[in-house]
Design a protein around this motif. Sequence first.
Motif, PDB file in Angstrom:
ATOM      1  N   ARG A  34       6.399  -7.176  -8.819  1.00 43.41           N
ATOM      2  CA  ARG A  34       5.271  -6.148  -8.531  1.00 43.41           C
ATOM      3  C   ARG A  34       5.722  -4.900  -8.444  1.00 43.41           C
ATOM      4  O   ARG A  34       6.971  -4.603  -8.216  1.00 43.41           O
ATOM      5  CB  ARG A  34       4.141  -6.521  -7.551  1.00 43.41           C
ATOM      6  N   LEU A  35       4.979  -3.563  -8.660  1.00 40.37           N
ATOM      7  CA  LEU A  35       5.607  -2.463  -8.519  1.00 40.37           C
ATOM      8  C   LEU A  35       5.260  -1.946  -7.006  1.00 40.37           C
ATOM      9  O   LEU A  35       4.349  -2.076  -6.528  1.00 40.37           O
ATOM     10  CB  LEU A  35       4.435  -1.543  -9.521  1.00 40.37           C
ATOM     11  N   ILE A  36       6.704  -1.635  -6.631  1.00 39.46           N
ATOM     12  CA  ILE A  36       6.709  -1.150  -5.311  1.00 39.46           C
ATOM     13  C   ILE A  36       7.193   0.190  -5.208  1.00 39.46           C
ATOM     14  O   ILE A  36       8.422   0.467  -5.942  1.00 39.46           O
ATOM     15  CB  ILE A  36       7.743  -2.164  -4.397  1.00 39.46           C
ATOM     16  N   ILE A  37       6.692   1.292  -4.615  1.00 35.70           N
ATOM     17  CA  ILE A  37       6.955   2.545  -4.533  1.00 35.70           C
ATOM     18  C   ILE A  37       6.987   2.884  -3.280  1.00 35.70           C
ATOM     19  O   ILE A  37       5.857   2.975  -2.288  1.00 35.70           O
ATOM     20  CB  ILE A  37       5.926   3.600  -5.194  1.00 35.70           C
ATOM     21  N   ASP A  38       7.856   3.409  -2.343  1.00 34.91           N
ATOM     22  CA  ASP A  38       8.109   4.044  -1.210  1.00 34.91           C
ATOM     23  C   ASP A  38       7.774   5.472  -1.095  1.00 34.91           C
ATOM     24  O   ASP A  38       8.579   6.359  -1.717  1.00 34.91           O
ATOM     25  CB  ASP A  38       9.568   3.980  -0.522  1.00 34.91           C
ATOM     26  N   ALA A 259      -8.973  -0.034  -0.550  1.00 30.78           N
ATOM     27  CA  ALA A 259      -7.756  -0.147  -0.974  1.00 30.78           C
ATOM     28  C   ALA A 259      -7.166   0.895  -1.694  1.00 30.78           C
ATOM     29  O   ALA A 259      -6.146   1.596  -1.771  1.00 30.78           O
ATOM     30  CB  ALA A 259      -7.355  -1.590  -1.521  1.00 30.78           C
ATOM     31  N   LYS A 260      -8.247   1.666  -2.669  1.00 28.41           N
ATOM     32  CA  LYS A 260      -7.680   2.633  -3.692  1.00 28.41           C
ATOM     33  C   LYS A 260      -7.507   3.835  -2.891  1.00 28.41           C
ATOM     34  O   LYS A 260      -6.773   4.710  -3.623  1.00 28.41           O
ATOM     35  CB  LYS A 260      -8.990   2.877  -4.544  1.00 28.41           C
ATOM     36  N   GLN A 261      -7.578   3.982  -1.871  1.00 32.39           N
ATOM     37  CA  GLN A 261      -7.100   5.223  -1.004  1.00 32.39           C
ATOM     38  C   GLN A 261      -6.209   5.116   0.218  1.00 32.39           C
ATOM     39  O   GLN A 261      -5.954   6.000   0.907  1.00 32.39           O
ATOM     40  CB  GLN A 261      -8.594   6.114  -0.561  1.00 32.39           C
ATOM     41  N   ILE A 262      -5.306   4.025  -0.111  1.00 29.90           N
ATOM     42  CA  ILE A 262      -4.443   3.968   0.820  1.00 29.90           C
ATOM     43  C   ILE A 262      -3.044   3.636   0.211  1.00 29.90           C
ATOM     44  O   ILE A 262      -3.012   3.122  -0.926  1.00 29.90           O
ATOM     45  CB  ILE A 262      -4.532   2.467   1.717  1.00 29.90           C
ATOM     46  N   ILE A 263      -1.941   4.153   0.638  1.00 29.80           N
ATOM     47  CA  ILE A 263      -0.780   3.912   0.072  1.00 29.80           C
ATOM     48  C   ILE A 263       0.174   3.490   1.297  1.00 29.80           C
ATOM     49  O   ILE A 263       0.005   3.369   2.211  1.00 29.80           O
ATOM     50  CB  ILE A 263      -0.109   5.257  -0.539  1.00 29.80           C
ATOM     51  N   LEU A 281       7.978  -4.777   4.203  1.00 32.90           N
ATOM     52  CA  LEU A 281       7.221  -5.473   3.455  1.00 32.90           C
ATOM     53  C   LEU A 281       6.444  -6.792   4.023  1.00 32.90           C
ATOM     54  O   LEU A 281       5.353  -7.099   3.508  1.00 32.90           O
ATOM     55  CB  LEU A 281       7.963  -5.997   2.160  1.00 32.90           C
ATOM     56  N   GLU A 282       6.867  -7.405   4.820  1.00 28.21           N
ATOM     57  CA  GLU A 282       6.519  -8.677   5.384  1.00 28.21           C
ATOM     58  C   GLU A 282       5.251  -7.850   6.310  1.00 28.21           C
ATOM     59  O   GLU A 282       4.116  -9.035   6.377  1.00 28.21           O
ATOM     60  CB  GLU A 282       7.448  -9.301   6.302  1.00 28.21           C
ATOM     61  N   PHE A 283       5.383  -7.145   6.909  1.00 24.77           N
ATOM     62  CA  PHE A 283       4.195  -6.616   7.732  1.00 24.77           C
ATOM     63  C   PHE A 283       2.960  -6.506   6.756  1.00 24.77           C
ATOM     64  O   PHE A 283       1.442  -6.624   7.057  1.00 24.77           O
ATOM     65  CB  PHE A 283       4.527  -5.159   8.365  1.00 24.77           C
ATOM     66  N   VAL A 284       3.122  -5.914   5.461  1.00 31.73           N
ATOM     67  CA  VAL A 284       1.903  -5.643   4.612  1.00 31.73           C
ATOM     68  C   VAL A 284       1.457  -6.914   4.182  1.00 31.73           C
ATOM     69  O   VAL A 284       0.246  -7.416   4.015  1.00 31.73           O
ATOM     70  CB  VAL A 284       2.418  -4.874   3.377  1.00 31.73           C
ATOM     71  N   ASP A 285       2.523  -7.765   3.593  1.00 29.96           N
ATOM     72  CA  ASP A 285       2.066  -8.973   3.070  1.00 29.96           C
ATOM     73  C   ASP A 285       1.526 -10.337   4.091  1.00 29.96           C
ATOM     74  O   ASP A 285       0.602 -10.986   3.821  1.00 29.96           O
ATOM     75  CB  ASP A 285       3.612  -9.722   2.344  1.00 29.96           C
ATOM     76  N   LYS A 286       2.136 -10.321   5.228  1.00 24.70           N
ATOM     77  CA  LYS A 286       1.656 -11.305   6.093  1.00 24.70           C
ATOM     78  C   LYS A 286       0.763 -11.058   7.221  1.00 24.70           C
ATOM     79  O   LYS A 286      -0.197 -11.542   7.533  1.00 24.70           O
ATOM     80  CB  LYS A 286       3.015 -12.056   6.863  1.00 24.70           C
ATOM     81  N   ARG A 296      -3.044  -5.314  -2.216  1.00 27.88           N
ATOM     82  CA  ARG A 296      -1.478  -4.840  -1.999  1.00 27.88           C
ATOM     83  C   ARG A 296      -0.906  -4.274  -3.223  1.00 27.88           C
ATOM     84  O   ARG A 296       0.031  -3.588  -3.239  1.00 27.88           O
ATOM     85  CB  ARG A 296      -0.786  -6.115  -1.841  1.00 27.88           C
ATOM     86  N   GLU A 297      -1.282  -4.704  -4.329  1.00 27.50           N
ATOM     87  CA  GLU A 297      -0.646  -4.191  -5.706  1.00 27.50           C
ATOM     88  C   GLU A 297      -0.939  -2.636  -5.702  1.00 27.50           C
ATOM     89  O   GLU A 297      -0.211  -1.754  -6.102  1.00 27.50           O
ATOM     90  CB  GLU A 297      -1.229  -4.955  -7.147  1.00 27.50           C
ATOM     91  N   LEU A 298      -2.281  -2.473  -5.438  1.00 22.30           N
ATOM     92  CA  LEU A 298      -2.567  -0.989  -5.194  1.00 22.30           C
ATOM     93  C   LEU A 298      -1.995  -0.246  -4.170  1.00 22.30           C
ATOM     94  O   LEU A 298      -1.299   0.927  -4.589  1.00 22.30           O
ATOM     95  CB  LEU A 298      -4.068  -0.823  -4.940  1.00 22.30           C
TER      96      LEU A 298
END
Length: 314
Positions: A34-38, A259-263, A281-286, A296-298
């Motif tokens: 997936r696309l991941i941007i820090d 979700a569209k206004q969160i990064i 990443l686990e914090f976001v995913d789990k 999550r992709e957004l």
Amino acid sequence: MNRRDIVKGLAALPLVAAFRPLEGVLASHPAKKRLIIDTHVETWNFDPRFPFKHPENPNLKVQIEAPIENQIGQMKDFGLKYGVLINPRYYGWDNSYMANCLKTYPKHFVAHGLLNPADPKIADNLRYWVKEHGFQGMRFSPIYHPKEKWLNSPAHYPLWKEAEKLGAVFNYYIVPHQMPMLEDMAERFPGVKIVIDHAGKPDLKAADCWPEFRKMFKLKRFPQVWISNSEPYEMSEIKTYPYTDTLPFYKAIYEEFGAKQIIWGTGYPRPRWELPMDKELEFVDKYCDFYSDEDRELILGKNALKIWKFPRKA
């Protein structure tokens, strides 16, 4: 305790202690496809070409480097495609190290600098860093000036007008009682994209921080505003992963803004003494289980493409 306190405290620790949380982290944690941007990378080194000039704490002694090369390694190890460089304030209003990082790794990053909010030539300074060094925005930290009103002062109108012309992005390290000032500017200058760092910094020490925290929710009506739902250790009073006391706030932001206004962003590359990348990443995913996979992709990548113009990789 915040990041600045931790940096100071590390002076009294053996160097190995600062790195112990990373043992085994980098060995094998393949990212999902997936696309991941820090979107928040504060990086610094001890190169004498780039001396520290912290505006609020000029005598600050930083003990550990977090150079750009560490972020390049993190991006490779965890499959991150891009990053947004942020001047960590150690350099003050001199953005030369960020410019050097951007020049050295132009296919990996976009960059934000810092501007002195009291400088009468602030609009000219914005134009300089954007035009001459390719920056895409600036970070402002009114959190350091809790009683000042420069954020939405008429003296800053030319800055925001210039930002609209340049397509610049502003991100804010800000506390809840300052949100009405930011709301005022978002209303006046809809052409400036705005990112609010650290989930708006709710004060979990307060007896009831929700009334103040909810002031940020008025910004949801602006499509040019995004909230960074990241770095939970910045607000947590538990100070132990997974920082469960922060989850109600991240959930409330999600329910209000969508979700569209969160990064998402991490703060800085290794050494991450607070939260290594696999746990970020686990914090976001789990633990942010109120997000769907599509959310999550957004949040982890696609929304950032709407804010910044990232380079195309060959």
